[in-house]
Structure formats: C-alpha cells, structure tokens
Scaffold this motif. Structure first.
Motif, short mmCIF file in Angstrom:
data_model
loop_
_atom_site.label_atom_id
_atom_site.label_comp_id
_atom_site.label_asym_id
_atom_site.label_seq_id
_atom_site.Cartn_x
_atom_site.Cartn_y
_atom_site.Cartn_z
N LEU A 279 79.06 53.67 47.77
CA LEU A 279 79.16 52.74 48.89
C LEU A 279 77.91 51.87 49.03
O LEU A 279 77.99 50.66 49.24
CB LEU A 279 79.40 53.50 50.19
CG LEU A 279 80.81 54.02 50.45
CD1 LEU A 279 80.80 55.04 51.59
CD2 LEU A 279 81.77 52.88 50.78
N SER A 280 76.75 52.49 48.92
CA SER A 280 75.50 51.78 49.21
C SER A 280 74.96 50.96 48.05
O SER A 280 74.23 49.98 48.28
CB SER A 280 74.42 52.79 49.66
OG SER A 280 74.10 53.69 48.61
N GLU A 281 75.31 51.33 46.81
CA GLU A 281 74.73 50.65 45.66
C GLU A 281 75.71 49.74 44.91
O GLU A 281 75.40 49.25 43.82
CB GLU A 281 74.11 51.68 44.71
CG GLU A 281 72.96 52.43 45.34
CD GLU A 281 72.19 53.30 44.37
OE1 GLU A 281 72.43 53.16 43.14
OE2 GLU A 281 71.36 54.10 44.81
N VAL B 83 83.11 45.06 45.64
CA VAL B 83 83.63 46.40 45.37
C VAL B 83 84.06 47.05 46.70
O VAL B 83 83.23 47.54 47.45
CB VAL B 83 82.60 47.29 44.67
CG1 VAL B 83 83.22 48.66 44.33
CG2 VAL B 83 82.06 46.62 43.41
N LYS B 84 85.35 47.01 46.95
CA LYS B 84 85.90 47.69 48.13
C LYS B 84 86.37 49.08 47.72
O LYS B 84 86.21 49.50 46.57
CB LYS B 84 87.07 46.88 48.70
CG LYS B 84 86.72 45.46 49.13
CD LYS B 84 85.94 45.44 50.41
CE LYS B 84 85.77 44.00 50.93
NZ LYS B 84 84.99 43.95 52.19
N MET B 85 86.96 49.80 48.67
CA MET B 85 87.39 51.16 48.41
C MET B 85 88.89 51.35 48.67
O MET B 85 89.42 50.76 49.62
CB MET B 85 86.61 52.14 49.28
CG MET B 85 85.12 52.15 49.02
SD MET B 85 84.72 52.85 47.39
CE MET B 85 83.01 52.34 47.20
N GLU B 86 89.51 52.13 47.81
CA GLU B 86 90.86 52.61 48.07
C GLU B 86 90.68 54.09 48.44
O GLU B 86 90.40 54.93 47.58
CB GLU B 86 91.76 52.48 46.84
CG GLU B 86 93.17 53.03 47.09
CD GLU B 86 94.10 52.78 45.92
OE1 GLU B 86 95.12 52.09 46.09
OE2 GLU B 86 93.79 53.27 44.82
N LEU B 87 90.83 54.41 49.72
CA LEU B 87 90.55 55.76 50.18
C LEU B 87 91.77 56.65 50.01
O LEU B 87 92.83 56.38 50.57
CB LEU B 87 90.12 55.75 51.65
CG LEU B 87 89.51 57.08 52.14
CD1 LEU B 87 88.17 57.33 51.44
CD2 LEU B 87 89.32 57.07 53.65
N ASP B 88 91.61 57.70 49.23
CA ASP B 88 92.67 58.69 49.07
C ASP B 88 92.54 59.70 50.20
O ASP B 88 91.57 60.46 50.27
CB ASP B 88 92.54 59.39 47.71
CG ASP B 88 93.75 60.25 47.39
OD1 ASP B 88 94.02 61.19 48.18
OD2 ASP B 88 94.42 60.00 46.37
#
Length: 301
Positions: free
Chosen positions: A199-201, A207-212
């Motif tokens: 997340l931080s780097e 770069v987003k996230m797909e949260l499982d």
C-alpha cells in the motif's frame, strides 16, 4: 386542502427516505471471477458462460485456464462471446511472477483424477507490456495482479517494483491496475507486513487494490479499517465467504464475513465492481447461485 397538503408532504418525506436508503446501498451489477470454474470452463466456454448468465451475473473477471490465451481465445473473441450473452468483461487476472505452487500445496486434480496441467503462464515480471497490450485490445477497464511473491524482503522489493512498472504501463494504456491479496501478505516478514508495504510503496493512483474479503478476514484484518486508512484505494472486491470450520472459501452468506457492514462502507473504499469467487468448489454452479441469491436478496447489493 390541508389534508391533501399533508399527504403530499408526507409522500415527499417518504420518497426522500427511500432515496436515502437507495443511495446508502446503491445497486451494482453482480460480477463473477471465472477462476471459480477453473478446470471446467475450458471444456465448454460458451456453455459455461451461458449458464452463468442465466443465474443473473452481468460482469466477468477472467483468469488463467487450461488453454492458452483467454480460455483458448484472443481477447476480442472472448469479449464478443461475453457481450453476446448480455454480460460485460471488466477485468482480467495475471500472475506477478512465474507460477510456483505455495509450499505444501499440490496441483488440483481434474475429472480424470489426475493432476491438472496447463500451458506455461505469462507473468508481469517477464511479460508485462505484452499482458497490458492484450488487456487494452480487449477493452478491459482493469488488469489485476492475482498474486506476487512476498515471502522474503527480496521478493517483496522485486514485486513492488513490478507493480509500480505495471501501474505506469497500464495507465498509459487507459487501464486501471490493481493488486489482489491472499492472506499471506498479512504475515510478518522480518518485522514488516507485506500488505502495508504494498500500500505505502506503490503509487496510490496507478496501483489500486482488489480486496479479497475472504482472505483478509482469514488474516484477522478488518476490511473497514483498511478502507478508512486508505480511502478510495479499493475499487474492486472479491466476494467470497470464510468457512469457520475449514478456514477456507465458502459461498457468500454461509460463513463469517460481515458483508453488511462492509457494504455500508463501500463509498469509503471507492468500490466500483465486485466479483463473486469460490476457489475450487465441489459444485461451482450451486456455489455461485447461493452467492447470487444472498447478494441480491439479503444484501440487496
């Protein structure tokens, strides 16, 4: 007239409340991650997709299969098939590095009882531009890294570099790049939590996230707290439950994941699409029907 005015005013208030409720939990097209049908879909792609559409699913997220390319097709061919069935192809999963089974895991068996085999799979470390270009040719909105090595500081450093490079390339191609988690990214690696570094780097826009929601729950993390700490970073979700006994994936609504609370915080997350997924279910069609009924019935999502 006073009575009529009161009725009109009351109706307006009722409509206002109804609108508030609708905006609180806005409807979404229900999506499906086709990894749920790994080892099945390649045998009859159109037939499988037709049955999926009949249940009510409207958005597709693809993954690797037993055949080369996109279940044996080019991106434009697969997109046309999905569209012809009244659905839309939104996203595709790719590997972050060459495929390697996690320690202790064995290749799943097929219908013949033998371990499944599939062609060499391309990955972002070695084939990044090629994979981004293919996603663009299929008109995809999202390209997702299904997983990347994070077990050592060296692996984590390389994976972060790969994600940032892919995020830049995807942005140039008009695609949003995301990273999909399992529970391994929340395990301590020499005093650091890989997911926190992911997340931080990485660039928060590229770069987003797909949260499982299954794996993050298994890791003991609160999805809502992640949303609050990183608002707008989670445009995609994987919808699957966590079985309290097996500690593995389960159909939505049959386990311990608090979907209602998670959906109440979808705006903070920045969620745009969600995809039902169930890794290696005994009956894939029964599983996705159970999930669909819970999402559209109980969640009214």
């Amino acid at each position: 007239m006073q009575s009529t005015g009161a009725l009109v005013l009351g109706g307006m208030v009722s409509q206002s409340k109804a609108a508030s409720l609708l905006s609180f939990r806005s409807p979404h097209a229900v999506g499906l991650q086709l990894y749920t049908f790994f080892g099945i879909i390649d045998e009859d792609v159109k037939g499988t997709l037709t049955k999926i559409a009949a249940i009510g699913y409207k958005e597709m997220e693809s993954a690797f299969g037993k055949k080369p390319g996109y279940y044996g097709m080019k991106p434009v061919e697969f997109k046309a098939m999905v569209n012809d069935l009244g659905m839309s192809w939104k996203s595709h999963h790719v590997l972050g590095a060459p495929f390697k089974l996690p320690k202790g895991y064995k290749m799943p068996t097929g219908a013949d009882g033998k371990p499944m085999t599939f062609p060499p799979m391309r990955n972002l470390r070695d084939n990044m531009q090629e994979l981004v270009d293919e996603a663009a040719s299929g008109g995809l909105e999202y390209l997702v890294c299904a997983n990347a090595p994070t077990g050592t500081p060296e692996e984590l450093k390389t994976s972060i570099e790969t994600l940032n490079k892919t995020g830049e390339a995807a942005k140039k191609a008009g695609i949003q790049f995301c990273y999909h988690n399992h529970d391994m990214e929340f395990k301590d690696v020499e005093g650091k939590i890989p997911y926190e570094l992911l997340l931080s780097e990485t660039d928060p826009h590229d770069v987003k996230m797909e949260l499982d929601l299954c794996w993050v729950t298994k890791a003991g993390k609160d999805p809502v707290e992640l949303f609050k700490a990183n608002p707008g970073r989670f445009p995609l979700w994987h919808m699957k439950d966590l079985d309290p006994t097996t500690k593995g994936p389960a159909p939505v609504g049959t386990g311990v994941v608090d979907f209602k609370r998670i959906f109440e915080n979808q705006k903070i997350a920045g969620m745009k699409h969600f995809f039902v997924e169930h890794d290696m279910p005994k009956d894939a069609f029964a599983s996705i029907k159970t999930s669909y009924d819970y999402i559209t019935g109980t969640l009214k999502a």
